[in-house]
Design a protein around this motif. Structure first.
Motif, PDB file in Angstrom:
ATOM      1  N   ALA A  52       0.823  -1.212   0.000  1.00  0.00           N
ATOM      2  CA  ALA A  52       0.000   0.000   0.000  1.00  0.00           C
ATOM      3  C   ALA A  52       0.857   1.262   0.000  1.00  0.00           C
ATOM      4  O   ALA A  52       1.865   1.342   0.709  1.00  0.00           O
ATOM      5  CB  ALA A  52      -0.909  -0.005   1.225  1.00  0.00           C
ATOM      6  N   ASP A  53       0.480   2.221  -0.827  1.00  0.00           N
ATOM      7  CA  ASP A  53       1.138   3.528  -0.921  1.00  0.00           C
ATOM      8  C   ASP A  53       2.608   3.462  -1.347  1.00  0.00           C
ATOM      9  O   ASP A  53       3.365   4.386  -1.098  1.00  0.00           O
ATOM     10  CB  ASP A  53       1.020   4.299   0.399  1.00  0.00           C
ATOM     11  CG  ASP A  53      -0.426   4.583   0.766  1.00  0.00           C
ATOM     12  OD1 ASP A  53      -1.229   4.843  -0.155  1.00  0.00           O
ATOM     13  OD2 ASP A  53      -0.749   4.520   1.956  1.00  0.00           O
ATOM     14  N   THR A  54       3.024   2.347  -1.945  1.00  0.00           N
ATOM     15  CA  THR A  54       4.394   2.214  -2.443  1.00  0.00           C
ATOM     16  C   THR A  54       4.327   1.776  -3.899  1.00  0.00           C
ATOM     17  O   THR A  54       3.986   0.631  -4.185  1.00  0.00           O
ATOM     18  CB  THR A  54       5.186   1.168  -1.621  1.00  0.00           C
ATOM     19  OG1 THR A  54       5.136   1.539  -0.243  1.00  0.00           O
ATOM     20  CG2 THR A  54       6.625   1.085  -2.088  1.00  0.00           C
ATOM     21  N   PRO A  55       4.635   2.697  -4.820  1.00  0.00           N
ATOM     22  CA  PRO A  55       4.546   2.328  -6.229  1.00  0.00           C
ATOM     23  C   PRO A  55       5.626   1.331  -6.631  1.00  0.00           C
ATOM     24  O   PRO A  55       6.735   1.363  -6.109  1.00  0.00           O
ATOM     25  CB  PRO A  55       4.731   3.658  -6.960  1.00  0.00           C
ATOM     26  CG  PRO A  55       5.485   4.510  -5.995  1.00  0.00           C
ATOM     27  CD  PRO A  55       5.066   4.069  -4.626  1.00  0.00           C
ATOM     28  N   GLY A  56       5.272   0.447  -7.537  1.00  0.00           N
ATOM     29  CA  GLY A  56       6.235  -0.476  -8.106  1.00  0.00           C
ATOM     30  C   GLY A  56       6.839   0.139  -9.357  1.00  0.00           C
ATOM     31  O   GLY A  56       6.319   1.094  -9.913  1.00  0.00           O
TER      32      GLY A  56
END
Length: 66
Positions: A52-56
């Protein structure tokens, strides 16, 4: 993150199909998709973060030999 590969013969992807189902890739790891002869004219990859809230992110390279 997870990544899925789609193939299509129409440039607008209106006929796209999944050619590799969603697969998990751990941070810092590599993954690949390869076929003997590319059966589709167009390919695209869709990526989803699994945190969550961490872009790949991804670096993609494509090679086609005729």
């Amino acid at each position: 993150m997870t990544w899925t590969v789609f193939g299509a013969n129409q440039a607008d992807y209106s006929d796209e199909v999944v050619v590799q189902a969603a697969a998990s890739v751990n941070a810092g790891a590599n993954a690949s998709y390869a076929v003997e002869r590319a059966p589709y004219a167009y390919y695209r990859v869709k990526i989803r973060s699994t945190v969550a809230d961490t872009p790949g992110g991804a670096n993609l390279a494509g090679i086609a030999k005729g």
